[in-house]
Design a protein around this motif. Sequence first.
Motif, PDB file in Angstrom:
ATOM      1  N   TYR A 186       0.761  -1.337   0.135  1.00 51.66           N
ATOM      2  CA  TYR A 186      -0.052   0.194  -0.194  1.00 51.66           C
ATOM      3  C   TYR A 186       1.163   1.169  -0.018  1.00 51.66           C
ATOM      4  CZ  TYR A 186      -4.118  -2.933   1.239  1.00 51.66           C
ATOM      5  OH  TYR A 186      -4.968  -4.579   1.336  1.00 51.66           O
ATOM      6  N   PHE A 187       2.240   1.270  -0.082  1.00 49.75           N
ATOM      7  CA  PHE A 187       3.092   2.296   0.234  1.00 49.75           C
ATOM      8  C   PHE A 187       4.421   2.161  -0.735  1.00 49.75           C
ATOM      9  CE2 PHE A 187       0.809   2.187   4.348  1.00 49.75           C
ATOM     10  CZ  PHE A 187       0.245   3.028   4.586  1.00 49.75           C
ATOM     11  N   THR A 188       3.861   2.648  -1.490  1.00 45.04           N
ATOM     12  CA  THR A 188       5.079   2.100  -3.032  1.00 45.04           C
ATOM     13  C   THR A 188       5.138   3.224  -3.196  1.00 45.04           C
ATOM     14  OG1 THR A 188       3.464   1.570  -4.760  1.00 45.04           O
ATOM     15  CG2 THR A 188       4.230  -0.647  -3.371  1.00 45.04           C
ATOM     16  N   ILE A 189       6.808   3.503  -3.002  1.00 39.49           N
ATOM     17  CA  ILE A 189       7.423   4.995  -3.895  1.00 39.49           C
ATOM     18  C   ILE A 189       6.119   4.800  -5.173  1.00 39.49           C
ATOM     19  CG2 ILE A 189       9.107   6.099  -5.481  1.00 39.49           C
ATOM     20  CD1 ILE A 189       8.497   6.010  -1.602  1.00 39.49           C
TER      21      ILE A 189
ATOM     22  N   LYS B  69      -6.984   0.898  -7.585  1.00 40.02           N
ATOM     23  CA  LYS B  69      -7.250   1.457  -6.198  1.00 40.02           C
ATOM     24  C   LYS B  69      -6.202   2.456  -5.306  1.00 40.02           C
ATOM     25  CE  LYS B  69      -8.207  -2.754  -3.098  1.00 40.02           C
ATOM     26  NZ  LYS B  69      -9.434  -3.158  -3.033  1.00 40.02           N
ATOM     27  N   ILE B  70      -5.838   1.504  -4.731  1.00 40.33           N
ATOM     28  CA  ILE B  70      -4.306   1.925  -4.376  1.00 40.33           C
ATOM     29  C   ILE B  70      -4.253   3.153  -4.771  1.00 40.33           C
ATOM     30  CG2 ILE B  70      -2.701   2.168  -3.446  1.00 40.33           C
ATOM     31  CD1 ILE B  70      -4.923  -0.135  -2.602  1.00 40.33           C
ATOM     32  N   LYS B  71      -4.335   3.528  -6.512  1.00 32.34           N
ATOM     33  CA  LYS B  71      -3.595   4.719  -6.619  1.00 32.34           C
ATOM     34  C   LYS B  71      -4.308   5.985  -6.908  1.00 32.34           C
ATOM     35  CE  LYS B  71      -0.077   2.601  -9.313  1.00 32.34           C
ATOM     36  NZ  LYS B  71       0.439   1.535 -11.388  1.00 32.34           N
ATOM     37  N   PHE B  72      -5.685   5.143  -7.022  1.00 38.18           N
ATOM     38  CA  PHE B  72      -6.966   6.036  -6.483  1.00 38.18           C
ATOM     39  C   PHE B  72      -6.800   6.317  -5.329  1.00 38.18           C
ATOM     40  CE2 PHE B  72      -9.634   5.269 -10.656  1.00 38.18           C
ATOM     41  CZ  PHE B  72     -10.224   5.943 -10.707  1.00 38.18           C
ATOM     42  N   PHE B  73      -6.781   6.377  -4.749  1.00 39.53           N
ATOM     43  CA  PHE B  73      -6.743   6.729  -3.077  1.00 39.53           C
ATOM     44  C   PHE B  73      -5.170   7.785  -2.991  1.00 39.53           C
ATOM     45  CE2 PHE B  73      -4.039   7.476   0.393  1.00 39.53           C
ATOM     46  CZ  PHE B  73      -5.374   6.980   1.551  1.00 39.53           C
ATOM     47  N   TYR B  74      -4.342   7.285  -3.403  1.00 40.24           N
ATOM     48  CA  TYR B  74      -3.517   8.375  -3.665  1.00 40.24           C
ATOM     49  C   TYR B  74      -3.208   9.793  -5.168  1.00 40.24           C
ATOM     50  CZ  TYR B  74      -0.529   5.802  -1.244  1.00 40.24           C
ATOM     51  OH  TYR B  74      -0.025   4.965   0.203  1.00 40.24           O
ATOM     52  N   THR B  75      -4.178   9.814  -5.684  1.00 34.63           N
ATOM     53  CA  THR B  75      -4.840  10.427  -6.650  1.00 34.63           C
ATOM     54  C   THR B  75      -5.345  11.825  -5.904  1.00 34.63           C
ATOM     55  OG1 THR B  75      -3.791   9.319  -8.708  1.00 34.63           O
ATOM     56  CG2 THR B  75      -5.734  11.356  -8.783  1.00 34.63           C
ATOM     57  N   GLY B  76      -6.698  10.960  -4.986  1.00 32.31           N
ATOM     58  CA  GLY B  76      -8.019  11.940  -3.967  1.00 32.31           C
ATOM     59  C   GLY B  76      -6.600  12.368  -3.297  1.00 32.31           C
TER      60      GLY B  76
ATOM     61  N   TYR C 255     -10.224  13.410   0.839  1.00 28.61           N
ATOM     62  CA  TYR C 255     -10.665  13.043  -1.188  1.00 28.61           C
ATOM     63  C   TYR C 255     -10.035  11.737  -1.163  1.00 28.61           C
ATOM     64  CZ  TYR C 255     -12.949  17.072  -0.464  1.00 28.61           C
ATOM     65  OH  TYR C 255     -14.331  18.345  -0.358  1.00 28.61           O
ATOM     66  N   GLY C 256      -8.540  11.327  -0.265  1.00 33.01           N
ATOM     67  CA  GLY C 256      -8.305  10.363  -1.243  1.00 33.01           C
ATOM     68  C   GLY C 256      -9.532   9.366  -0.349  1.00 33.01           C
ATOM     69  N   LEU C 257      -9.855   8.894   0.101  1.00 37.10           N
ATOM     70  CA  LEU C 257     -11.161   7.619   1.169  1.00 37.10           C
ATOM     71  C   LEU C 257     -12.227   7.933  -0.518  1.00 37.10           C
ATOM     72  CD1 LEU C 257     -11.596   7.996   4.364  1.00 37.10           C
ATOM     73  CD2 LEU C 257     -10.186   5.729   2.742  1.00 37.10           C
ATOM     74  N   ILE C 258     -12.545   9.101  -0.532  1.00 33.09           N
ATOM     75  CA  ILE C 258     -14.283   9.189  -2.075  1.00 33.09           C
ATOM     76  C   ILE C 258     -13.351   8.278  -3.117  1.00 33.09           C
ATOM     77  CG2 ILE C 258     -14.709  11.302  -3.221  1.00 33.09           C
ATOM     78  CD1 ILE C 258     -15.109  13.100  -0.155  1.00 33.09           C
ATOM     79  N   PHE C 259     -12.156   9.335  -3.646  1.00 33.54           N
ATOM     80  CA  PHE C 259     -11.332   8.501  -4.984  1.00 33.54           C
ATOM     81  C   PHE C 259     -11.629   7.039  -5.075  1.00 33.54           C
ATOM     82  CE2 PHE C 259     -11.202  12.851  -6.119  1.00 33.54           C
ATOM     83  CZ  PHE C 259     -10.653  12.999  -7.299  1.00 33.54           C
TER      84      PHE C 259
END
Length: 436
Positions: free
Chosen positions: A22-25, A72-79, A114-118
């Motif tokens: 979940y925390f990859t660079i 979905k993980i990248k979606f979270f970081y985008t949000g 907003y990470g959770l929303i994304f």
Amino acid sequence: MLPIRFHLVPCKSFLEILIRKYFTINDIINGFFIALLLSNTIFLTLFDNIFLNFISPFLAIYGFYKLFEFNKIKFFYTGFFVGILWFYWVSFSLIYYNLSFLIPLEILIFGIVYGLIFLICGAFKNKLIRAILLLSISYFYPFNFNWLNLELTLLSGIFEPSLRGLGSVFCFILFFYYLKKYKYLASIFLLFALQIEEKEPNFLPFKTDITNTQISQFIKWDPAYKDLHINEALKMIDDSIKNGYKFVILPENAFVVYLNLEDELIDVLKEKSNKITILTGALTYEKDFQYNSSYLFKDGAISRFDKFELVPFGEEIPLPKFLTNIINDIFFDGAMDFKKAKSYSEYEVDTILIRNAICYEATRAKTYEGSPKFIVAISNNGWFTPSTEPNLQRMLIKYYSTKHGTTIYHSANGSKSEVITPKRLWIKEFLGFIKI
């Protein structure tokens, strides 16, 4: 019977697995890059450059295109980064409550929310569902606040900043993914996203002075500066009279007093209103409640219009009363929430109907119900400057101006005052630039 063996996974190994998953660079960098593309218009429009305005929506479109293929993980970081890039400035107001140490925490909270929303949008692998959920973000108001309107990504350039415009862009992206050999046909949908009409702006038929102040928030509420600020505001009114203006607009809380309790000041303003109509912001204290108000002085008479859309966690705490009291006691020295009006207010100046808006109200859909021709908005952006907050506010006002054909006369403290009109057709902007 064979013996049963238990294998315990060391805690360190579990954490390593969690971090790697979940925390990859790579995920964080990808999320930040796409968030930057989706937020580009907030920063590029600061330069007011015709070329940057033209490319801005295309950068956002590319960002949406890449986002649709994310997990979905990248979606979270985008949000997460979108929340920070759009709303980092909200935390700046904590400085004036001696809570500066909480700024990083508040910025982090916006990122997580907003990470959770994304994340919810990205939890569905079907790209059509993702598109529908992303379109709906602009109409979702957590705690009665959401300046994250993704239609703003099309506010600059050739496309229409609307549900139709952004929906057509998403159709282009979906068909580009699914048509495979005939991807170029997807471009047809971009034609449906184009701005094809321009609402003609209306202007007040009398000379109007939109005043501007640059008073630091550090001294604006200091009682030691009360008389100085009052005298400066009165001088602006006198200058407007001297220069032949019919109507003068002063910013939100131009008079940092409970104006309804200042009888002498009211008499002075009434007297001046025989020469010019005055609209100014000030506070009101009545029946143990305080209001954020606009005061209109016209022909020796006074009218008051209270704010009906309060700023969440600024003017009201949108939580159950017992939690509201706790938060106000801990963070705001026991200050009470503002009281609000039941609806928007309107008034007339020389038979012209004008709708009133105080700061946050100018960015809310309710204020534009019925598509009024004119809105006079007053703001105090000193809470958040220097930051991109005034630009984001301006973009939201221009979005609603474009949608409803409304002209907004905006007087502000801490940022520029201006007349905001509907978005022009890009070709007209270009031709106007060529003439210059």
